[in-house]
Motif scaffolding. Structure first.
Motif, mmCIF file in Angstrom:
data_model
loop_
_atom_site.group_PDB
_atom_site.id
_atom_site.type_symbol
_atom_site.label_atom_id
_atom_site.label_comp_id
_atom_site.label_asym_id
_atom_site.label_seq_id
_atom_site.Cartn_x
_atom_site.Cartn_y
_atom_site.Cartn_z
ATOM 1 N N ARG A 49 3.294 66.059 72.813
ATOM 2 C CA ARG A 49 3.529 65.553 71.479
ATOM 3 C C ARG A 49 3.068 65.522 70.378
ATOM 4 N N SER A 50 2.953 66.585 69.451
ATOM 5 C CA SER A 50 2.787 67.278 68.365
ATOM 6 C C SER A 50 4.404 67.288 67.717
ATOM 7 N N PRO A 88 12.061 72.532 77.394
ATOM 8 C CA PRO A 88 10.834 72.337 78.641
ATOM 9 C C PRO A 88 9.563 71.296 77.619
ATOM 10 N N MET A 89 8.855 70.328 79.126
ATOM 11 C CA MET A 89 8.224 69.943 79.324
ATOM 12 C C MET A 89 6.731 70.620 79.244
ATOM 13 N N THR A 90 5.963 70.491 78.577
ATOM 14 C CA THR A 90 4.871 71.218 78.616
ATOM 15 C C THR A 90 3.591 70.380 78.583
ATOM 16 N N GLU A 91 4.178 69.088 77.832
ATOM 17 C CA GLU A 91 2.749 67.769 78.733
ATOM 18 C C GLU A 91 3.771 67.021 79.877
ATOM 19 N N ASN A 92 2.573 65.919 80.255
ATOM 20 C CA ASN A 92 3.019 64.533 81.188
ATOM 21 C C ASN A 92 2.958 63.147 79.674
ATOM 22 N N LEU A 93 3.541 63.162 79.292
ATOM 23 C CA LEU A 93 3.767 62.183 78.358
ATOM 24 C C LEU A 93 4.797 60.757 78.901
ATOM 25 N N GLU A 94 4.802 60.794 80.298
ATOM 26 C CA GLU A 94 5.165 58.980 80.854
ATOM 27 C C GLU A 94 3.957 58.829 81.213
ATOM 28 N N ALA A 95 3.048 58.749 81.011
ATOM 29 C CA ALA A 95 1.371 58.191 81.150
ATOM 30 C C ALA A 95 1.602 57.237 80.197
ATOM 31 N N GLU A 96 1.709 58.540 79.016
ATOM 32 C CA GLU A 96 1.120 56.822 77.640
ATOM 33 C C GLU A 96 2.699 56.188 77.201
ATOM 34 N N GLU A 97 3.802 56.857 77.807
ATOM 35 C CA GLU A 97 4.770 55.882 77.270
ATOM 36 C C GLU A 97 6.125 56.098 77.819
ATOM 37 N N PRO A 98 6.577 54.882 78.479
ATOM 38 C CA PRO A 98 7.126 54.983 79.877
ATOM 39 C C PRO A 98 8.387 55.530 79.031
ATOM 40 N N ILE A 99 9.434 56.438 79.516
ATOM 41 C CA ILE A 99 10.655 57.020 79.084
ATOM 42 C C ILE A 99 11.661 55.672 79.560
ATOM 43 N N SER A 136 27.128 66.487 69.694
ATOM 44 C CA SER A 136 26.302 65.436 68.974
ATOM 45 C C SER A 136 26.261 64.550 68.077
ATOM 46 N N ASP A 137 25.839 63.299 67.466
ATOM 47 C CA ASP A 137 25.376 62.346 65.962
ATOM 48 C C ASP A 137 24.914 62.959 65.385
ATOM 49 N N LEU A 138 23.231 63.007 65.636
ATOM 50 C CA LEU A 138 22.507 63.157 64.908
ATOM 51 C C LEU A 138 21.419 63.778 65.779
ATOM 52 N N PHE A 139 20.320 64.517 64.473
ATOM 53 C CA PHE A 139 19.414 65.831 64.954
ATOM 54 C C PHE A 139 18.253 65.048 64.450
ATOM 55 N N VAL A 140 17.217 64.395 65.755
ATOM 56 C CA VAL A 140 16.104 63.382 65.280
ATOM 57 C C VAL A 140 14.811 64.851 65.511
ATOM 58 N N PHE A 141 14.212 64.436 64.661
ATOM 59 C CA PHE A 141 13.435 66.010 64.475
ATOM 60 C C PHE A 141 11.847 65.854 64.080
ATOM 61 N N PRO A 142 11.349 64.871 64.236
ATOM 62 C CA PRO A 142 9.164 63.884 64.088
ATOM 63 C C PRO A 142 9.041 65.031 64.418
ATOM 64 N N SER A 143 8.216 66.127 64.270
ATOM 65 C CA SER A 143 7.534 67.183 64.773
ATOM 66 C C SER A 143 6.136 66.768 63.807
ATOM 67 N N HIS A 144 5.198 67.465 63.440
ATOM 68 C CA HIS A 144 3.858 67.159 63.403
ATOM 69 C C HIS A 144 3.643 68.787 62.340
ATOM 70 N N GLN A 203 -3.263 80.346 68.254
ATOM 71 C CA GLN A 203 -2.580 79.081 68.341
ATOM 72 C C GLN A 203 -1.282 78.586 68.851
ATOM 73 N N ARG A 204 -0.580 78.961 68.327
ATOM 74 C CA ARG A 204 1.223 79.656 68.766
ATOM 75 C C ARG A 204 1.431 78.898 69.585
ATOM 76 N N SER A 205 0.605 80.194 70.746
ATOM 77 C CA SER A 205 1.097 80.135 72.106
ATOM 78 C C SER A 205 0.095 79.278 73.279
ATOM 79 N N GLU A 206 -0.532 78.491 72.344
ATOM 80 C CA GLU A 206 -1.714 77.900 72.691
ATOM 81 C C GLU A 206 -0.789 76.227 72.277
ATOM 82 N N SER A 207 0.061 76.263 71.771
ATOM 83 C CA SER A 207 0.824 75.002 71.310
ATOM 84 C C SER A 207 2.336 74.999 72.559
ATOM 85 N N ALA A 208 2.658 76.572 72.882
ATOM 86 C CA ALA A 208 3.537 77.021 73.508
ATOM 87 C C ALA A 208 3.514 76.865 74.887
#
Length: 330
Positions: A174-175, A198-209, A231-239, A23-28
């Motif tokens: 997404r994850s 690296p961008m491993t999924e195309n998210l722009e169709a769901e949410e404009p950048i 930088s000033d802040l690290f944002v990390f909302p991982s699932h 699963q780890r390789s799939e998520s990467a």
């Protein structure tokens, strides 16, 4: 990094396999077939057998697993093979165990039987320890990931008064909570959100950048560290996470953190080095970023994170935890 640092402890390590699997390789963003997985499994067993036969001075086998259900079947057979040589086994769960096993009877069954066979179990975070303790009546050791001391910014620059640069490092998918970042960025046009990886999924169709979101792609390690320090802040909302090295490097750079309540995140910042929020919660992410505009709060968090990494997560400290575990078995 483990292999790079073990000579300092007077330990010789023989590496059997380095493949990304399960699963780890799939998520990467990698894929694998059943045939490929069988090839890897037989390669592991053959190489392991050669080492155990030829290198008769093997004192301990330190077995790393991502605990994916499919992988645990292979891991179980590998552990049975090692047991034929009566060598102590340390089984290291390199994942957040509840995420991997909470919905898998197969994985649960094989991990249960692996734990019965091995001599010591290591996990990355308290969630995994609590899950294993509750289900298998074993108390694992928590040994975190680590970085070298020279990466810790002991002379952190003065925290700027005005919050401007928010950074994420990791796979753009997404994850990792990227959709939440894209959504919340719209509410903060005065801030710039830098996404490194690296961008491993195309998210722009769901949410404009938005124009205040900068996709910087992959960088070499030194560039990433340099960017974090500016930088000033690290944002990390991982699932889902086990023990995030990305977050660890951000803490070492003196960054306050906004992170989701997954894996080791709460263990790492303890609510003193950042703000913990629920997963998939755009409102909570927005509220946390708003709170981080308080420069005094960010100063306290910056100091806490540098100190926490220095005292808990450097290579010398963590490798000695491994060494103490090994000493109990030989």
């Amino acid at each position: 990094m483990y292999l790079e640092n073990t000579p300092k402890l007077g330990i010789t390590v023989s590496l059997v396999n380095t493949s990304l699997i399960g699963q780890r390789s799939e998520s990467a963003g990698y894929t694998y077939s059943l045939f490929d997985e069988l090839k890897r499994a037989f390669s592991i067993w053959i190489n392991l057998l050669k080492i155990l036969i030829q290198w008769k001075k093997t004192n301990i086998v330190h077995f790393n697993s991502n605990c994916s259900p499919k992988g645990l079947v292979r891991d179980y057979l590998s552990v049975l093979l090692i047991k034929l040589f009566s060598i102590p086994i340390v089984f290291h769960c390199h994942c957040n165990v509840p995420d991997q096993l909470s919905e898998s009877r197969v994985g649960f069954y094989f991990l249960k039987n692996i734990i019965k066979l091995v001599d010591r179990v290591i996990v990355l975070n308290s969630r995994s320890r609590n899950f294993i303790s509750a289900n298998f009546q074993v108390a694992p050791d928590i040994v975190p990931n680590f970085i070298n001391l020279d990466l810790v910014d002991l002379k952190r620059k003065r925290v700027v008064r005005k919050l401007k640069k928010l950074t994420f490092t990791g796979h753009i998918r997404r994850s990792k909570g990227i959709l939440e970042i894209l959504k919340v960025a719209k509410d903060f046009p005065e801030l710039t959100f830098y996404l490194i990886g690296p961008m491993t999924e195309n998210l722009e169709a769901e949410e404009p950048i938005g124009s205040n979101v900068k996709l910087l792609g992959s960088m070499d390690h030194e560039q990433v560290l340099d960017f974090l320090r500016k930088s000033d802040l690290f944002v990390f909302p991982s699932h889902t996470e086990g023990f995030s090295v990305s977050m660890l490097e951000a803490m070492a750079s003196g960054l306050p953190v906004v992170a989701t309540d997954v894996g080791a995140n709460a263990d790492m910042i303890e609510s003193k080095g950042g703000i913990i929020i629920p997963t998939n919660d755009v409102f909570a992410l927005k509220k946390a970023i708003e709170r981080m505009k308080d420069v005094n709060l960010r100063k306290k968090m910056s100091i806490f994170n540098i100190t926490k990494v220095k005292n808990n997560y450097t290579s010398e400290i963590v490798l000695n935890k491994y060494l103490n575990i090994y000493k109990l078995l030989v």
